[in-house]
Scaffold this motif. Structure first.
Motif, short mmCIF file in Angstrom:
data_model
loop_
_atom_site.label_atom_id
_atom_site.label_comp_id
_atom_site.label_asym_id
_atom_site.label_seq_id
_atom_site.Cartn_x
_atom_site.Cartn_y
_atom_site.Cartn_z
N LEU A 150 34.10 29.97 36.54
CA LEU A 150 35.51 30.62 37.42
C LEU A 150 34.58 32.51 38.38
O LEU A 150 35.10 32.98 38.57
N GLU A 151 33.06 32.15 38.35
CA GLU A 151 32.28 33.27 38.79
C GLU A 151 32.54 34.93 37.83
O GLU A 151 32.38 35.80 39.32
N LYS B 260 38.60 26.16 40.91
CA LYS B 260 39.09 27.10 41.96
C LYS B 260 40.20 26.85 41.71
O LYS B 260 40.95 27.98 42.11
N GLU B 261 41.86 26.37 41.47
CA GLU B 261 42.78 26.95 41.38
C GLU B 261 43.31 27.55 40.78
O GLU B 261 44.01 28.95 41.54
N PRO C 89 46.09 29.77 30.90
CA PRO C 89 46.03 29.17 32.21
C PRO C 89 44.25 27.70 31.21
O PRO C 89 43.66 26.54 31.73
N LEU C 90 43.17 28.40 30.78
CA LEU C 90 42.08 27.85 30.29
C LEU C 90 42.43 26.97 29.41
O LEU C 90 41.57 27.08 28.28
N ARG D 57 42.62 35.48 42.06
CA ARG D 57 41.57 36.33 42.65
C ARG D 57 40.97 38.02 42.15
O ARG D 57 39.96 37.96 41.61
N ASN D 58 41.91 39.02 42.53
CA ASN D 58 41.31 40.08 41.94
C ASN D 58 41.42 40.02 40.06
O ASN D 58 42.78 40.06 40.03
#
Length: 414
Positions: A264-265, A49-50, A70-71, A56-57
Motif C-alpha cells: 500500500l506504500e 491498488k483499489e 478492507p485488509l 488516498r490521503n
C-alpha cells in the motif's frame, strides 16, 4: 459480485477464490510427504491498488478507523467476538539490569488478550469468517494456547469447538480448554500427531479446521499485530522485531501485515524479523537454506514452540529470504533466565515461548548486534500463568515465619 480477496500458493503461485473453504493448494499439497513441512500453504491477496485509490490521503488512518476491514477477509466487524482482542500494550523499557539502554526496547504484551495469548488474533478471525458463512463447529490441534484460544472465542460466539491436544500439554492450558466448554481430545503422542489426526477428522467429517499452516485465515488474524505496532510507533515501522518461532506462523503473520503496508506504500522498508527458537526445538532455523529438510525430535520446556516438523516452513523461509530476516537460537536455560529477568525488571510474567523472544533480544544485546538508537520490538505471545510448572526450578518459597516482629528483622534491617 467482485471478490474482496483471493488466495495465492506460497510454493507455486497458483490463485484460488477467497469466497469458499479452502486450506492448502490442491496441486502442491498433493506432493506432501510424511516427515516434511507442508507445501501449498495459501496467503490472502487484496486489491491493493483499489484500496490506495479509494482512501488516498491519510490511507492508514482511514483503514485504522475501519478496524482494517478492507485488509481483512471478513465482510463486517460485527461478526467478530465482543471480547477485547488486540490493541495490546506496547511498553517502552528505558532501563534494564541497572543501566540505561542505548537503543529503544519495546515489549508488545499479547498476554493481555482474552485467553492470555497471541493466538486470540487468529481464532477471532477464523470464528468471524465461520459465523458469516454459517459454520457452527470449529476444530484445531494445539499444544494448549491455540486450543484454549479457540475454545474461549467459540464460547463467546456461541460456536462449538473440538480441540486435539498432546496428552502432555500443560495442565493450566488443558484446564482453560475444559472451562470454556470445548470438547477436548487428548492424543497419546506429539503435537504433530494431534495435528495429523485433526486433518484426518476434517477430511473424514468435513468439519471446519482452524489449524495454523493449514487454514490461511490464521495468518490474516495474526498480521493485525503489525498494523498495531505501526500505529503505536506513530506511523513508523520498527527496525527489528524479535519473534518466538515454532511452526513459523506467527512470524509469517507479522511479515504479512508489514507486507500489506509495503504494497500500500504506507511504509518503504520491511523491519528486520529475528526468528528465535529454542536449541532443543530449532528445526525451522537449522533448515533455512538447506536443499533437504531434516528434522530432529524436539526437546524443550517451551511447549508452545516445540515442533518436530514446522508446518509453515516454506512460507517462513520465503519471507526470511526475500526480506533478509535473521535468526538466533537460545538454550532452555537462557529462556528460563530471560523469563526471570523479564518478570523482575518489567513486571511481565511471560510463558517460556514468549520469554524465548526476550532471550533472543538479550543474546543480540550481549553480542552488541543491536545498533544504538534503533527501535526494537520483542513480541511477548503468552502469559506465564499458562505454564507454572516450567518455572518451578527457580521458585524458592521461604519457610513460614512466626507471627512475631522479631522474625522479620532480617528482611527489613538489611
Amino acid at each position: 459480485m467482485k471478490e474482496k480477496f483471493h488466495y495465492c500458493c506460497c510454493n507455486c503461485g497458483a490463485e484460488y477464490p477467497g469466497n469458499k473453504v479452502i486450506y492448502l493448494c490442491p496441486v502442491c499439497s498433493g506432493q506432501n510427504q510424511p516427515g516434511q513441512p507442508k507445501k501449498g500453504v495459501l496467503s490472502a491477496v487484496y486489491n491493493y491498488k483499489e484500496i490506495k485509490e479509494t482512501y488516498r490521503n491519510s490511507l492508514f488512518g482511514k483503514l485504522e478507523e475501519q478496524n482494517f476491514l478492507p485488509l481483512l477477509p471478513i465482510n463486517g466487524c460485527a461478526s467478530l467476538p465482543k471480547l477485547k482482542i488486540g490493541n495490546t500494550p506496547l511498553y517502552h523499557i528505558e532501563h534494564f539490569d541497572g543501566e540505561e539502554l542505548p537503543f529503544d526496547l519495546l515489549l508488545k504484551d499479547d498476554s493481555q488478550n482474552p485467553t492470555f495469548s497471541f493466538k486470540d488474533r487468529a481464532s477471532a478471525l477464523v470464528s468471524a469468517w465461520a459465523k458469516e458463512n454459517g459454520i457452527g463447529t470449529i476444530i484445531t490441534a494445539s499444544t494448549g494456547n491455540a486450543g484454549s484460544s479457540l475454545a474461549g472465542i467459540c464460547a463467546a460466539q456461541g460456536q462449538k469447538s473440538v480441540i486435539f491436544v498432546p496428552a502432555t500439554a500443560p495442565l493450566a492450558k488443558l484446564t482453560q480448554i475444559v472451562m470454556y466448554g470445548a470438547t477436548i481430545v487428548p492424543v497419546d503422542g506429539t503435537y504433530d500427531d494431534a495435528f495429523s489426526l485433526s486433518i484426518k477428522v476434517t477430511e473424514a467429517f468435513g468439519v471446519y479446521n482452524r489449524n495454523t499452516a493449514y487454514n490461511p485465515l490464521t495468518i490474516e488474524g495474526k498480521k493485525t499485530v503489525a498494523f498495531e505496532l505501526f500505529s503505536q510507533l506513530n506511523y513508523m515501522a520498527p527496525d527489528r522485531i524479535f519473534v518466538p518461532v515454532g511452526d513459523g506462523v506467527i512470524i509469517s503473520g507479522v511479515y504479512k501485515g508489514f507486507e500489506d503496508l509495503l504494497l500500500l506504500e504506507v511504509i518503504d522498508h520491511m523491519p528486520v524479523m529475528v526468528a528465535v527458537q529454542s536449541e532443543g526445538s530449532s528445526n525451522l532455523i537449522r533448515n533455512l537454506g538447506n536443499r533437504e529438510f531434516r528434522s530432529v525430535p524436539s526437546s524443550t520446556f517451551a511447549d508452545s514452540i516445540s515442533v518436530n516438523i514446522p508446518a509453515n516452513f516454506h512460507m517462513t523461509a520465503g519471507y526470511m529470504g526475500q526480506y533478509k530476516g535473521e535468526a538466533v537460537i537460545v538454550t532452555d536455560d537462557e529462556i528460563l533466565d530471560a523469563s526471570v529477568s523479564l518478570a523482575h525488571s518489567t513486571g511481565i510474567f511471560a510463558e517460556p515461548a514468549a520469554a524465548a523472544a526476550f532471550a533472543g533480544m538479550l543474546k543480540y544485546r550481549s553480542e552488541k548486534r543491536i545498533p544504538e538508537g534503533s527501535k526494537n520490538v520483542v513480541l511477548l505471545t503468552g502469559s506465564g500463568l499458562k505454564d507454572l510448572k516450567s518455572v518451578q526450578p527457580v521458585i524458592r518459597l521461604p519457610e513460614p515465619v512466626k507471627p512475631e516482629i522479631s522474625s522479620l528483622e532480617k528482611i527489613f534491617t538489611k
